[in-house]
Write a protein that holds these residues in place. Structure first.
Motif, PDB file in Angstrom:
ATOM      1  N   THR A  28      13.719 -42.260 -54.168  1.00  0.00           N
ATOM      2  CA  THR A  28      13.799 -42.829 -52.823  1.00  0.00           C
ATOM      3  C   THR A  28      12.826 -43.983 -52.665  1.00  0.00           C
ATOM      4  N   ALA A  29      11.572 -43.772 -53.113  1.00  0.00           N
ATOM      5  CA  ALA A  29      10.561 -44.828 -52.998  1.00  0.00           C
ATOM      6  C   ALA A  29      10.961 -46.063 -53.794  1.00  0.00           C
ATOM      7  N   ALA A  30      11.520 -45.856 -54.985  1.00  0.00           N
ATOM      8  CA  ALA A  30      11.938 -46.995 -55.806  1.00  0.00           C
ATOM      9  C   ALA A  30      13.060 -47.773 -55.130  1.00  0.00           C
ATOM     10  N   ALA A  31      14.054 -47.068 -54.611  1.00  0.00           N
ATOM     11  CA  ALA A  31      15.194 -47.732 -53.980  1.00  0.00           C
ATOM     12  C   ALA A  31      14.772 -48.503 -52.736  1.00  0.00           C
ATOM     13  N   VAL A  32      13.985 -47.858 -51.874  1.00  0.00           N
ATOM     14  CA  VAL A  32      13.558 -48.525 -50.639  1.00  0.00           C
ATOM     15  C   VAL A  32      12.610 -49.677 -50.971  1.00  0.00           C
ATOM     16  N   GLY A  33      11.744 -49.499 -51.981  1.00  0.00           N
ATOM     17  CA  GLY A  33      10.838 -50.573 -52.370  1.00  0.00           C
ATOM     18  C   GLY A  33      11.579 -51.807 -52.849  1.00  0.00           C
ATOM     19  N   ILE A  34      12.596 -51.605 -53.682  1.00  0.00           N
ATOM     20  CA  ILE A  34      13.399 -52.734 -54.165  1.00  0.00           C
ATOM     21  C   ILE A  34      14.108 -53.427 -53.003  1.00  0.00           C
ATOM     22  N   ALA A  35      14.719 -52.623 -52.128  1.00  0.00           N
ATOM     23  CA  ALA A  35      15.442 -53.196 -50.988  1.00  0.00           C
ATOM     24  C   ALA A  35      14.497 -53.947 -50.056  1.00  0.00           C
ATOM     25  N   ALA A  64      14.859 -57.702 -48.756  1.00  0.00           N
ATOM     26  CA  ALA A  64      15.441 -57.823 -47.422  1.00  0.00           C
ATOM     27  C   ALA A  64      14.434 -58.209 -46.349  1.00  0.00           C
ATOM     28  N   LEU A  65      13.221 -57.664 -46.394  1.00  0.00           N
ATOM     29  CA  LEU A  65      12.278 -57.928 -45.305  1.00  0.00           C
ATOM     30  C   LEU A  65      11.841 -59.394 -45.244  1.00  0.00           C
ATOM     31  N   PRO A  66      11.410 -59.993 -46.365  1.00  0.00           N
ATOM     32  CA  PRO A  66      11.060 -61.428 -46.274  1.00  0.00           C
ATOM     33  C   PRO A  66      12.263 -62.313 -45.925  1.00  0.00           C
TER      34      PRO A  66
END
Length: 230
Positions: free
Chosen positions: A39-46, A50-52
């Motif tokens: 979960t941490a890896a997937a959200v970290g990559i996204a 996406a955020l910047p």
């Protein structure tokens, strides 16, 4: 409650109350750790993508159409289909699931970042520009702090969705709590299937509660007070 259903519930309770099920190698605790790492890896990559990007699009005022279209498309694209597509390219297990979950989470984070920055108080933005602050500093010192509530809400939603999606890894030879469900289905131990579903649901609720507190703490106090007054 019918007898078969009662048997399934009883089997699930026995499974969840067995200490060895939790502590043995490859048991619930090991699978839980693997689930959280994925979960941490997937959200970290996204989030890294996406955020910047969402913040820049919101600051520039461009891209509202693509952001909306991407968000709507992602809701119609099954994560399992992405995993199977990656499997045809030779990617299996945890790697395929992390990539698919990141693709699934990216539009949620993008929309939250875009809406948060785009919806920043125009008066604060204009005041900063009137002081001669550069556009980049206006974005990171004024707009992004004001966007924290919506960005945090997007992160919270994305994390919970990814936690609920990671069990699909078991269908592609991956780990996580989905292994409990997959093994139960394969052996027709439906109590174990129910137990796995309960564990995933409980994890989603727990993480959502923790992130709700974190979202509140991350929101600047003046914004919390303004929201409470509204």
């Amino acid at each position: 409650m019918s007898a078969p259903a009662a048997d399934v519930v009883e089997e699930a309770l026995r499974y969840l109350n067995d200490p060895l099920v939790w502590t043995r190698p490859g048991g619930v605790l090991d699978l839980l750790g693997e689930h959280l790492l994925m979960t941490a890896a997937a959200v970290g990559i996204a989030a890294a993508v996406a955020l910047p990007l969402g913040a820049w699009l919101g600051h520039s005022g461009r891209g509202s159409g693509p952001v909306v279209a991407l968000s709507n498309t992602s809701r119609a694209l099954p994560t399992l289909a992405i995993i199977l597509l990656l499997a045809t390219a030779g990617l299996f297990g945890n790697t395929a699931t992390v990539i698919a979950a990141a693709v699934f989470a990216m539009p949620v984070l993008l929309a939250g970042s875009y809406d948060g920055v785009r919806g920043a108080d125009p008066a604060a933005r204009d005041a900063a520009r009137g002081l001669g602050i550069s556009p980049a500093h206006v974005l990171w010192q004024v707009e992004v702090p004001l966007a924290v509530p919506l960005v945090a809400a997007g992160v919270r939603t994305a994390v919970v969705q990814v936690v609920a999606t990671i069990p699909l890894a078991a269908l592609a030879g991956g780990g996580g709590l989905g292994q409990i469900i997959a093994f139960g289905m394969g052996t027709q131990r439906y109590g174990q299937v129910l137990a796995g579903g309960v564990l995933v649901a409980a994890l989603c609720l727990l993480i959502d509660g923790v992130l709700a507190v974190a979202q509140r703490l991350a929101t600047p106090r003046p914004l919390r007070l303004a929201a409470a007054r509204r």
